[in-house]
Design an enzyme around this catalytic site. Structure first.
Site, short mmCIF file in Angstrom:
data_model
loop_
_atom_site.label_atom_id
_atom_site.label_comp_id
_atom_site.label_asym_id
_atom_site.label_seq_id
_atom_site.Cartn_x
_atom_site.Cartn_y
_atom_site.Cartn_z
N LEU A 106 6.37 3.94 -4.66
CA LEU A 106 5.63 4.17 -3.42
C LEU A 106 6.06 5.45 -2.71
CD1 LEU A 106 5.61 0.53 -1.98
CD2 LEU A 106 3.71 1.74 -3.05
N ARG A 107 6.97 6.21 -3.33
CA ARG A 107 7.37 7.48 -2.70
C ARG A 107 6.18 8.42 -2.60
NH1 ARG A 107 12.43 7.30 -5.75
NH2 ARG A 107 14.10 6.68 -4.36
N GLY A 108 5.27 8.34 -3.58
CA GLY A 108 4.11 9.23 -3.57
C GLY A 108 3.27 9.06 -2.32
#
Length: 333
Positions: free
Chosen positions: A271-273
């Site tokens: 979920l860093r994107g």
């Protein structure tokens, strides 16, 4: 050595945009710049640091502590005097040890006086500035791990040799490398906020203009700096306005859904994107003076925030940037 003015850099729009966004919001998580040698990677980073106004620090403090955060200064009995210093720009050499990066026991004082004193490392010097690592793909992985952990937390904790030291370490981490000399581990690359690909300019006019400007700097650095001072001042004001406006920039629910849909469509790991794309799009909106994030901001930052987070398919020769552009076209037209 004279610093090349940021506004005088020819082309390389994506790299400059990434550096500006990271300067506005350090929570984006730094910038990784991959490209050929001699394409202005370190020049652009140094130029941006050089264009920023001096920062206020406590006189005699080795940690660049903000006078407004005097209570966080690790120095014993910090001075009440304040002075201004240029925005720190620290080079981290290849082969740097953990002690040099994090800081360690001052052996000279320990041996001479039997006293335990902490000698700050490069992270302390980079606080409130930029930490630049050239050829980061050749740096030992455990050192890169340490850097990324500190960059994410904004704090450096050292516990060794009977010492326990904690100090702020907030900086913009910038890494550069040539893919031909080895790739960065995907787990580490994913921790960088933005990834930029730079190439040697193909247009003859651009190459000629680069030669002219470099030659002008070498012949008369003061005259060249004076010529571009006005443009660099505009960049400085743009960053200052964006920093002040950042907290007020709205991110509509529709944009959050667009961001999540795009990350899912391209198969971005984790979920860093989403988080990075949201933050960088908001920083871009602030830089452009817009009150809310729009789809155009998301589309503008998507390749930078996502290209290094895509799963590789050995049967698919399509590059990451092309895959993102295809997904943008399919989702948003």
């Amino acid at each position: 050595m004279s610093v090349f003015p940021f506004s005088a850099i020819v082309g390389q729009h994506e790299m400059k945009m990434a550096l500006l966004a990271a300067a506005v919001d350090p929570r984006i998580g730094g910038v990784m710049i991959f490209g050929d040698r001699g394409t202005g990677k370190s020049t652009a980073a140094r130029a941006l640091a050089g264009a920023l106004p001096p920062i206020r620090v406590i006189e005699g403090c080795r940690y660049n502590t903000d006078p407004d955060e005097r209570e966080r200064c690790p120095e014993p009995n910090p001075s009440k005097r304040v002075r201004k210093v240029p925005v720190p720009f620290v080079d981290l050499p290849l082969g740097s040890t953990e002690d040099r990066v994090l800081g360690a026991l001052d052996l000279e004082k320990a041996l001479a006086h039997g006293e335990k004193h902490f000698e700050p490392g490069l992270l302390a010097k980079a606080h409130r500035g930029f930490l630049y690592i050239d050829e980061i793909n050749l740096l030992e992985d455990h050192v890169v791990d340490l850097l990324l952990d500190v960059a994410a937390s904004g704090e450096n904790l050292v516990e060794r040799d009977g010492l326990s030291m904690r100090h702020p370490a907030r900086f913009v981490l910038i890494g550069s490398g040539n893919p031909e000399e080895g790739e960065l581990r995907p787990q580490l690359l994913d921790r960088f906020g933005l990834s930029v690909e730079v190439r040697t300019p193909e247009a003859i006019d651009e190459r000629v203009e680069i030669m002219r400007r470099c030659d002008a700097l070498e012949r008369d650095p003061k005259k060249f700096a004076a010529k571009w001072k006005g443009e660099d001042s505009k960049v400085l004001r743009q960053i200052d306005r964006a920093k002040k406006a950042l907290a007020k920039v709205k991110t509509p629910a529709k944009i959050l859904k667009d961001t999540a849909a795009l990350c899912k469509a391209v198969g971005a790991d984790g979920l860093r994107g989403e988080l990075t794309l949201m933050r960088s799009a908001r920083a871009l909106a602030a830089l452009e003076g817009d009150p809310a994030v729009t789809r155009d901001h998301v589309k503008g930052m998507a390749p930078l925030a996502l290209r290094h987070r895509l799963r590789r398919d050995v049967l698919d020769e399509t590059g990451s940037t092309v895959r993102i552009e295809m997904a943008l076209e399919e989702l948003f037209g």
